[in-house]
Design an enzyme around this catalytic site. Structure first.
Site, short mmCIF file in Angstrom:
data_model
loop_
_atom_site.label_atom_id
_atom_site.label_comp_id
_atom_site.label_asym_id
_atom_site.label_seq_id
_atom_site.Cartn_x
_atom_site.Cartn_y
_atom_site.Cartn_z
N HIS A 153 0.78 -1.23 0.00
CA HIS A 153 0.00 0.00 0.00
C HIS A 153 0.82 1.29 0.00
CE1 HIS A 153 -0.27 0.35 4.71
NE2 HIS A 153 0.90 -0.11 4.32
N HIS A 154 2.15 1.19 -0.02
CA HIS A 154 2.96 2.40 -0.13
C HIS A 154 3.34 2.71 -1.57
CE1 HIS A 154 3.15 2.65 4.14
NE2 HIS A 154 3.90 1.58 4.29
N CYS A 155 3.04 1.82 -2.48
CA CYS A 155 3.42 2.02 -3.88
C CYS A 155 2.27 2.66 -4.65
CB CYS A 155 3.81 0.70 -4.53
SG CYS A 155 4.50 0.90 -6.19
#
Length: 366
Positions: A153-155
């Site tokens: 979920h950080h990309c």
């Protein structure tokens, strides 16, 4: 549950293998041995357990919940699949080992030839990404699905970070919007300890996607720009324990689903909220995590909304056992499995209050 498109989808969509038909004898649990990252011990330089996905499957087999025959084998996302969301410029940057070393926070990778980095690090992540996309379609077909990996979920479309090289959550949603008739709205419920700034940046201007994010306000990434995409933001303090956490999860998940009824829920079920996690900074017990997952599945099943779960972050060796125990509990509660029914009965998971407080660390995280 949905009218299924062929592998090409709507007009203009590329050919993909990720939406191939799955035998009805399979459970909508997606996994591949390719998920696990092992290469000369380099994976041990990041606190993330790069073999936890295989351990989850091992525990589920040990409990006789699954066999190899009923698991859906994940396929690697192709470049054409990835280009549904990612820019060509970003994918080209991943051909530089320095870039991958920065994203994964494993500095020695920068000294390795990129073909090895592609094979030993990025291919497992691409396979997990393919697994999330596959699980999205399975959730629409079966009512629920679990990718034992994923949750990067950080990309976002043009930037990776925090061990996240591919935007699998964004990809799963975009595939559904483009290829499955009747999917016009999605809700992301992100309960990893870290803010999900990647999918938030991707859907910042997209009103079709409702984002609820519950995270430790004091840790990575602290992305103020991405926070503008969050429709229901719940910021936690260091050492938040079970009672407060579960009350907030239930209150806000019910509120989110009552506010907007989606066609699918993407549930990012990070276990880095566990007490003692070196990066999460929260103090949730194993029983609290199991109860949390049950709350979300019960809310989805009661409303008849398909749900896709991905496992995301979790930086202790015992998280694999907890993930497996949670999946087994969902089955016992009648919330997943062939016999799963909407509106399953009351919970029987005991709550135990955890008191210790975790501290921060130098690494960022999934």
């Amino acid at each position: 549950m949905s009218k299924k498109e062929d592998s090409r989808g709507k007009k203009g969509s590329h050919q993909t293998e990720l939406y191939a038909e799955v035998p009805s004898t399979c459970l909508p649990i997606v996994y591949s041995p390719e998920y696990n990252i092992t290469f000369m011990g380099l994976e041990k330089l990041h606190p993330f357990d790069a073999g936890k996905w295989g351990k989850v499957i091992h525990f589920l087999k040990e409990e006789q919940f699954i066999t190899d025959e009923v698991i859906v084998l994940a396929r690697e996302a192709s470049e054409a699949d990835l280009l549904v969301v990612h820019t060509a410029r970003y994918l080209n940057r991943l051909k530089w080992s320095l870039v991958v070393a920065t994203i994964t926070e494993i500095p020695p990778l920068l000294f390795l030839p990129n073909f090895l980095v592609q094979r030993k690090v990025l291919k497992p992540l691409r396979t997990q990404t393919g697994g999330t996309i596959m699980a999205g379609k399975l959730a629409m077909d079966r009512g629920w699905a679990i990718n034992v990996g994923g949750g990067f979920h950080h990309c976002s479309s043009d930037k990776g970070g925090g061990f996240c090289a591919y935007a699998d959550i964004t990809l799963a949603i975009k595939f559904l919007f483009e290829r499955v008739e009747g999917v016009a709205r999605a809700t992301i419920i992100d309960l990893d300890a870290h803010q999900g700034n990647g999918h938030e940046r991707d859907f910042l201007e997209d009103r079709r996607v409702y984002i609820m994010d519950v995270y430790n306000r004091h840790i990575y990434p602290g992305d103020g720009y991405a926070k503008r995409a969050i429709k229901r933001k719940v910021e936690l303090d260091w050492g938040t324990e079970d009672m407060e956490y579960l009350q907030k999860v239930e209150l806000h998940s019910e509120g989110a689903l009552n506010e907007v009824r989606p066609d699918i829920i993407i549930y990012n079920a990070g276990t880095d909220i566990l007490d003692g996690d070196p990066l999460g900074g929260l103090a949730i017990s194993p029983q609290g995590i199991i109860k949390r997952d049950e709350i979300i599945f019960r809310a989805a099943r009661r409303r008849g909304i398909p749900i896709l779960m991905v496992t995301s972050g979790g930086y202790q060796k015992k998280t694999a056992r907890i993930i497996a125990d949670s999946i087994l509990n969902l089955h016992r509660q009648g919330l997943i499995g062939e016999e799963a029914v909407e509106g399953a009965g009351p919970s029987h998971v005991p709550l135990m209050m955890s008191k210790s407080v975790s501290s921060g660390a130098m690494f960022s995280a999934i």
